[in-house]
Design an enzyme around this catalytic site. Sequence first.
Site, PDB file in Angstrom:
ATOM      1  N   HIS A 115      -0.405   2.064  15.850  1.00  0.00           N
ATOM      2  CA  HIS A 115       0.045   0.851  16.837  1.00  0.00           C
ATOM      3  C   HIS A 115       0.905   1.058  18.242  1.00  0.00           C
ATOM      4  O   HIS A 115       1.242   0.222  18.597  1.00  0.00           O
ATOM      5  CB  HIS A 115      -0.469  -0.211  16.588  1.00  0.00           C
ATOM      6  N   LYS A 175       1.871   2.392   7.026  1.00  0.00           N
ATOM      7  CA  LYS A 175       2.400   1.729   8.253  1.00  0.00           C
ATOM      8  C   LYS A 175       4.014   2.214   8.951  1.00  0.00           C
ATOM      9  O   LYS A 175       3.984   3.093   8.529  1.00  0.00           O
ATOM     10  CB  LYS A 175       3.105   0.439   8.195  1.00  0.00           C
ATOM     11  N   ARG A 235       0.822  -1.170   0.196  1.00  0.00           N
ATOM     12  CA  ARG A 235       0.032  -0.751   0.307  1.00  0.00           C
ATOM     13  C   ARG A 235       0.951   1.413  -0.390  1.00  0.00           C
ATOM     14  O   ARG A 235       2.230   1.136   0.044  1.00  0.00           O
ATOM     15  CB  ARG A 235      -0.911   0.202   1.372  1.00  0.00           C
ATOM     16  N   GLU A 242      -5.282   5.517  13.405  1.00  0.00           N
ATOM     17  CA  GLU A 242      -6.209   4.402  14.668  1.00  0.00           C
ATOM     18  C   GLU A 242      -6.757   5.349  15.380  1.00  0.00           C
ATOM     19  O   GLU A 242      -7.447   4.340  16.172  1.00  0.00           O
ATOM     20  CB  GLU A 242      -5.234   3.434  14.235  1.00  0.00           C
ATOM     21  N   ASP A 267      -2.497  -6.355  15.439  1.00  0.00           N
ATOM     22  CA  ASP A 267      -1.992  -4.764  14.961  1.00  0.00           C
ATOM     23  C   ASP A 267      -1.479  -4.209  16.506  1.00  0.00           C
ATOM     24  O   ASP A 267      -0.345  -3.386  16.942  1.00  0.00           O
ATOM     25  CB  ASP A 267      -2.919  -3.994  14.099  1.00  0.00           C
ATOM     26  N   TYR A 312      -0.634   5.103   9.984  1.00  0.00           N
ATOM     27  CA  TYR A 312      -0.537   4.357  11.496  1.00  0.00           C
ATOM     28  C   TYR A 312       0.191   3.700  12.408  1.00  0.00           C
ATOM     29  O   TYR A 312       1.287   2.812  11.561  1.00  0.00           O
ATOM     30  CB  TYR A 312      -0.788   2.842  10.379  1.00  0.00           C
TER      31      TYR A 312
END
Length: 373
Positions: free
Chosen positions: A92, A71, A11, A114, A266, A90
Amino acid sequence: MPAEVKESEYRVAITPAGVRELTVAGHEVMVQAGAGAGSSLTDDDYTRAGARIVDDAARVWADAELLLKVKEPVEEEFERLRPDLVLFTYLHLAADRPLTDALVKSGITAVAYETVEHPDGALPLLAPMSEIAGRMAPQVGAKELEAPRGGRGTLMGGVSGVLPAHVVVIGAGVSGRNAAWVAAGMEARVTILDLDVDKLRYVDAIHQGKIVTLMSNRLTLEEQVAEADMVIGAVLVPGARAPHLLSEDMVHSMRRGAVFVDISIDQGGCSETSRVTTHREPTYLVHEVVHYCVGNMPGAVPRTSTFALANVTLPYVSRIAEHGVAGAAARDPALARGFNVVDGAITNAGVAEAHELAHTDLSDVVPASGSHA
């Protein structure tokens, strides 16, 4: 926008349409050469939209004021973190102490997709990936149920005169609902559990009994997991580590060759037996139960995922680019909740609690933001 470097991550954080919107607004957009290839987006696509193609990642990181990723940074990228950079991706962090420490040490401003959260609890930037992961879970689980993959050899929908697979979904949020709906569409026998009866009513109102809804408690969970052919973990506590709802004893009670798909991985995973896997090596066995715990499930369908993600992130990207950190946080309380680390301070309470570190209110480091985070 640099190319993603995480294993099997195809992605990218922005599409040519997003580039056009930003450049028309007067911003300069740099894209690393080849960054969009995994999502079938060419350098020419980005150039025509107004981007400047840059040969290597080091230059993108060094020249950027606002860096967009999909990511979280991996260890090889830690040295590129710096105080005058805003990172939007993201993260996490509740499940990643080394990254948390690296962000704090660098002094960077790190905003997590997120944890951008509306007042009603909706997570607009997590929702599309949760939707995709939820829809993928029965698909990948169905493959792992095949005997050559170590599964029970059960067909999801069965056939005439033979029982279908029993799929148990833990959590009725976005990912859980989508997992249940796709599994039901594959004609499996589906049970979904949650602590929120309103979420269960929503599922029941749509499917009118086709999907069995149960209030989640330990006894019910133990009974359902032990009888399941496939368990899908779809548990989320925004910004915090996922609770271990499945003990190792519960996994041990599962049928030989049953499949466990942990969408929650995740955030650390919702089973004591969960550990992160990759698309290259997606599964492992614990007590003869197949565990599928890929940390970037939507990365396997990058074309769909890139466009779904970029559609929802672009308005927030534009606000940060237009108004800066303080201005964007002040104008948008939902975006303010996305700020996880600012100038060496952890501004997300869930992250601080997960690692037993000090929490700083966002208003103390970004005064104009108020007390939104």
